[in-house]
Design a protein around this motif. Sequence first.
Motif, PDB file in Angstrom:
ATOM      1  N   ILE A  43      13.588  60.204  24.926  1.00 52.12           N
ATOM      2  CA  ILE A  43      12.768  59.102  25.435  1.00 52.12           C
ATOM      3  C   ILE A  43      11.621  59.694  26.242  1.00 52.12           C
ATOM      4  CG2 ILE A  43      12.716  57.037  26.884  1.00 52.12           C
ATOM      5  CD1 ILE A  43      15.670  56.619  26.226  1.00 52.12           C
ATOM      6  N   LEU A  44      10.412  59.259  25.922  1.00 52.40           N
ATOM      7  CA  LEU A  44       9.224  59.832  26.547  1.00 52.40           C
ATOM      8  C   LEU A  44       8.269  58.739  27.003  1.00 52.40           C
ATOM      9  CD1 LEU A  44       9.658  61.400  23.467  1.00 52.40           C
ATOM     10  CD2 LEU A  44       8.483  63.138  24.806  1.00 52.40           C
ATOM     11  N   ARG A  45       7.435  59.117  27.948  1.00 52.66           N
ATOM     12  CA  ARG A  45       6.268  58.295  28.245  1.00 52.66           C
ATOM     13  C   ARG A  45       5.113  58.887  27.436  1.00 52.66           C
ATOM     14  NH1 ARG A  45       4.912  59.872  32.913  1.00 52.66           N
ATOM     15  NH2 ARG A  45       6.437  58.669  34.105  1.00 52.66           N
ATOM     16  N   GLY A  46       4.620  58.114  26.492  1.00 50.84           N
ATOM     17  CA  GLY A  46       3.468  58.523  25.719  1.00 50.84           C
ATOM     18  C   GLY A  46       2.245  57.747  26.156  1.00 50.84           C
ATOM     19  N   VAL A  47       1.106  58.173  25.666  1.00 49.06           N
ATOM     20  CA  VAL A  47      -0.148  57.476  25.961  1.00 49.06           C
ATOM     21  C   VAL A  47      -0.836  57.182  24.633  1.00 49.06           C
ATOM     22  CG1 VAL A  47      -2.422  57.636  27.036  1.00 49.06           C
ATOM     23  CG2 VAL A  47      -0.415  58.554  28.222  1.00 49.06           C
ATOM     24  N   CYS A  48      -1.188  55.921  24.437  1.00 53.15           N
ATOM     25  CA  CYS A  48      -1.846  55.521  23.201  1.00 53.15           C
ATOM     26  C   CYS A  48      -3.145  56.300  23.027  1.00 53.15           C
ATOM     27  CB  CYS A  48      -2.130  54.021  23.207  1.00 53.15           C
ATOM     28  SG  CYS A  48      -0.649  52.995  23.223  1.00 53.15           S
ATOM     29  N   ASP A  49      -3.357  56.837  21.854  1.00 55.56           N
ATOM     30  CA  ASP A  49      -4.511  57.682  21.595  1.00 55.56           C
ATOM     31  C   ASP A  49      -5.536  56.967  20.715  1.00 55.56           C
ATOM     32  OD1 ASP A  49      -6.193  59.852  21.533  1.00 55.56           O
ATOM     33  OD2 ASP A  49      -5.033  60.969  20.059  1.00 55.56           O
ATOM     34  N   GLY A  79      -5.352  54.782  25.733  1.00 61.31           N
ATOM     35  CA  GLY A  79      -5.183  55.029  27.158  1.00 61.31           C
ATOM     36  C   GLY A  79      -4.006  54.309  27.779  1.00 61.31           C
ATOM     37  N   GLN A  80      -3.376  53.412  27.036  1.00 60.20           N
ATOM     38  CA  GLN A  80      -2.260  52.636  27.573  1.00 60.20           C
ATOM     39  C   GLN A  80      -0.977  53.470  27.541  1.00 60.20           C
ATOM     40  OE1 GLN A  80      -1.771  48.861  25.618  1.00 60.20           O
ATOM     41  NE2 GLN A  80       0.311  48.551  26.388  1.00 60.20           N
ATOM     42  N   PRO A  81      -0.274  53.601  28.687  1.00 58.77           N
ATOM     43  CA  PRO A  81       1.008  54.324  28.665  1.00 58.77           C
ATOM     44  C   PRO A  81       2.081  53.468  28.008  1.00 58.77           C
ATOM     45  CG  PRO A  81       0.568  53.483  30.866  1.00 58.77           C
ATOM     46  CD  PRO A  81      -0.642  53.160  30.045  1.00 58.77           C
ATOM     47  N   LEU A  82       3.058  54.146  27.408  1.00 57.41           N
ATOM     48  CA  LEU A  82       4.061  53.431  26.626  1.00 57.41           C
ATOM     49  C   LEU A  82       5.356  54.243  26.621  1.00 57.41           C
ATOM     50  CD1 LEU A  82       3.834  50.771  24.941  1.00 57.41           C
ATOM     51  CD2 LEU A  82       3.573  52.217  22.922  1.00 57.41           C
ATOM     52  N   LEU A  83       6.483  53.561  26.808  1.00 63.31           N
ATOM     53  CA  LEU A  83       7.774  54.217  26.698  1.00 63.31           C
ATOM     54  C   LEU A  83       8.231  54.163  25.247  1.00 63.31           C
ATOM     55  CD1 LEU A  83       9.657  52.857  29.846  1.00 63.31           C
ATOM     56  CD2 LEU A  83       8.383  54.998  29.602  1.00 63.31           C
ATOM     57  N   VAL A  84       8.592  55.315  24.695  1.00 64.88           N
ATOM     58  CA  VAL A  84       8.981  55.378  23.294  1.00 64.88           C
ATOM     59  C   VAL A  84      10.196  56.286  23.136  1.00 64.88           C
ATOM     60  CG1 VAL A  84       6.673  54.930  22.377  1.00 64.88           C
ATOM     61  CG2 VAL A  84       7.382  57.292  22.856  1.00 64.88           C
ATOM     62  N   GLN A  85      10.883  56.102  22.019  1.00 64.96           N
ATOM     63  CA  GLN A  85      12.046  56.933  21.693  1.00 64.96           C
ATOM     64  C   GLN A  85      11.862  57.529  20.305  1.00 64.96           C
ATOM     65  OE1 GLN A  85      15.898  54.909  21.855  1.00 64.96           O
ATOM     66  NE2 GLN A  85      16.799  56.798  22.624  1.00 64.96           N
ATOM     67  N   VAL A  86      12.199  58.799  20.169  1.00 65.22           N
ATOM     68  CA  VAL A  86      12.045  59.488  18.893  1.00 65.22           C
ATOM     69  C   VAL A  86      13.094  58.976  17.905  1.00 65.22           C
ATOM     70  CG1 VAL A  86      12.091  61.733  17.730  1.00 65.22           C
ATOM     71  CG2 VAL A  86      11.113  61.526  20.024  1.00 65.22           C
ATOM     72  N   THR A  87      12.663  58.612  16.706  1.00 66.79           N
ATOM     73  CA  THR A  87      13.563  58.051  15.706  1.00 66.79           C
ATOM     74  C   THR A  87      13.760  58.942  14.488  1.00 66.79           C
ATOM     75  OG1 THR A  87      11.738  56.871  14.629  1.00 66.79           O
ATOM     76  CG2 THR A  87      12.944  55.703  16.360  1.00 66.79           C
ATOM     77  N   GLY A  88      12.933  59.958  14.317  1.00 63.55           N
ATOM     78  CA  GLY A  88      13.046  60.786  13.126  1.00 63.55           C
ATOM     79  C   GLY A  88      12.270  62.079  13.297  1.00 63.55           C
ATOM     80  N   MET A  89      12.226  62.830  12.227  1.00 63.91           N
ATOM     81  CA  MET A  89      11.527  64.102  12.226  1.00 63.91           C
ATOM     82  C   MET A  89      10.168  63.948  11.554  1.00 63.91           C
ATOM     83  SD  MET A  89      13.839  65.741  13.745  1.00 63.91           S
ATOM     84  CE  MET A  89      12.865  67.234  13.810  1.00 63.91           C
ATOM     85  N   GLY A  90       9.149  64.506  12.165  1.00 64.00           N
ATOM     86  CA  GLY A  90       7.841  64.534  11.535  1.00 64.00           C
ATOM     87  C   GLY A  90       7.828  65.571  10.427  1.00 64.00           C
ATOM     88  N   ALA A  91       7.675  65.134   9.193  1.00 64.29           N
ATOM     89  CA  ALA A  91       7.765  66.056   8.054  1.00 64.29           C
ATOM     90  C   ALA A  91       6.484  66.856   7.901  1.00 64.29           C
ATOM     91  CB  ALA A  91       8.039  65.263   6.771  1.00 64.29           C
ATOM     92  N   THR A 180      11.492  51.560  34.512  1.00 62.28           N
ATOM     93  CA  THR A 180      10.590  51.284  35.633  1.00 62.28           C
ATOM     94  C   THR A 180       9.636  52.443  35.892  1.00 62.28           C
ATOM     95  OG1 THR A 180      12.269  52.070  37.192  1.00 62.28           O
ATOM     96  CG2 THR A 180      12.208  49.703  36.755  1.00 62.28           C
ATOM     97  N   ASP A 181       9.694  53.469  35.040  1.00 65.51           N
ATOM     98  CA  ASP A 181       8.866  54.668  35.218  1.00 65.51           C
ATOM     99  C   ASP A 181       7.776  54.697  34.151  1.00 65.51           C
ATOM    100  OD1 ASP A 181       7.940  57.043  36.199  1.00 65.51           O
ATOM    101  OD2 ASP A 181       9.542  58.277  35.348  1.00 65.51           O
ATOM    102  N   LEU A 182       6.950  53.639  34.115  1.00 67.79           N
ATOM    103  CA  LEU A 182       6.002  53.479  33.014  1.00 67.79           C
ATOM    104  C   LEU A 182       4.686  54.219  33.240  1.00 67.79           C
ATOM    105  CD1 LEU A 182       5.169  52.225  30.345  1.00 67.79           C
ATOM    106  CD2 LEU A 182       4.501  50.161  31.582  1.00 67.79           C
ATOM    107  N   ASP A 183       4.175  54.184  34.438  1.00 62.57           N
ATOM    108  CA  ASP A 183       2.830  54.694  34.675  1.00 62.57           C
ATOM    109  C   ASP A 183       2.811  56.216  34.772  1.00 62.57           C
ATOM    110  OD1 ASP A 183       1.808  52.118  34.750  1.00 62.57           O
ATOM    111  OD2 ASP A 183       2.236  51.914  36.904  1.00 62.57           O
TER     112      ASP A 183
END
Length: 347
Positions: A43-49, A79-91, A180-183
Amino acid sequence: MKGRIVLLDTLNDRPAAALMVDGKLQDLLIDPPEDGPPGIGAILRGVCDRPLKGQGGMMLRLPDGQSAFLRQGKGLSPGQPLLVQVTGMGADGKATPVTTRLLFKSRYAIVTPDAPGLNIARSIKDEAERDRLLEIAHEAMSGAPNTFGLILRSAADEVDADALAEDITAMRDLAEAVTTDLDGEPELLVDAPDAHLTAWRDWASPEPDEVIAREGAFADLGVLEEIDAVLQDAVLLSAGASMMIEPTSALVAVDVNTGADSSLAAGLKANLAAAKDLPRQLRLRGLGGQITLDVAPMPKKDRRQFEDALRRAFRADGTDTVLAGWTPLGMYELQRKRDRWPLTALI
């Protein structure tokens, strides 16, 4: 070696776990190199690119200059931060697939932010036990945000109330802390479980007959020989039949052969044997994506029997697989989620 045995060892100085059932390797987990992309379940905090026009998705920036692909990007902006979870492998070096539907999974429970409700695994049939589990779940989830849900896994069946409540509470507290750790900038918030933790968590039901955790367990109990067999393209089936499993850059090709017996009856038997073992072979080899089966010759009237056998085999497998069907040239196609590293990249 009879029974259901879980072995915890290392391979290439990385944690590894093997599930043996009656002396046959059924599943294998090996930690990937540490310098690779985030693992499944992280689970990561990503930022929309940038949005992907025409696809409806969004590219995200992850820590260490890595990137992710979110399939549903509607309403998101760069620029929007987002909480995401990895679901698979990038081929083949592609971006890591992620989702915003987070799952906090433990041995007995799964906490689901933004998916409220209490659910119990359908495999738990006894009504009195289901009522007991619901009572424990309600108590353990009291005080959690009303947007949180909970799924009790099959391994929770008849588990001690205090142990189950502790397990649920740990996942609830972790989910609250993370959501609760979004920003902020891209950051890894919850690392993917290693092979030993995944084995403890996901191989709990049915309960193993034995757990062996020590250096050398793989060598002593035949796991290394089983791995060597999996690394070969050829898979021996019953009555002299075989199948070849060959990954290419575009797809995984599976060729079923009858051996010396070229009769139509032998073709059906070989295809049924291949269907039964195919999910295990793909799981152990870490193969996914498009899979094309060149089946042995058999009458068209027997195709339904083969399809039913294939469907039963994949129903018992934990990976999402779409049985696409027959091609005009008589091939059978599958689409399987890439949910682990190829074995050849880990050995």
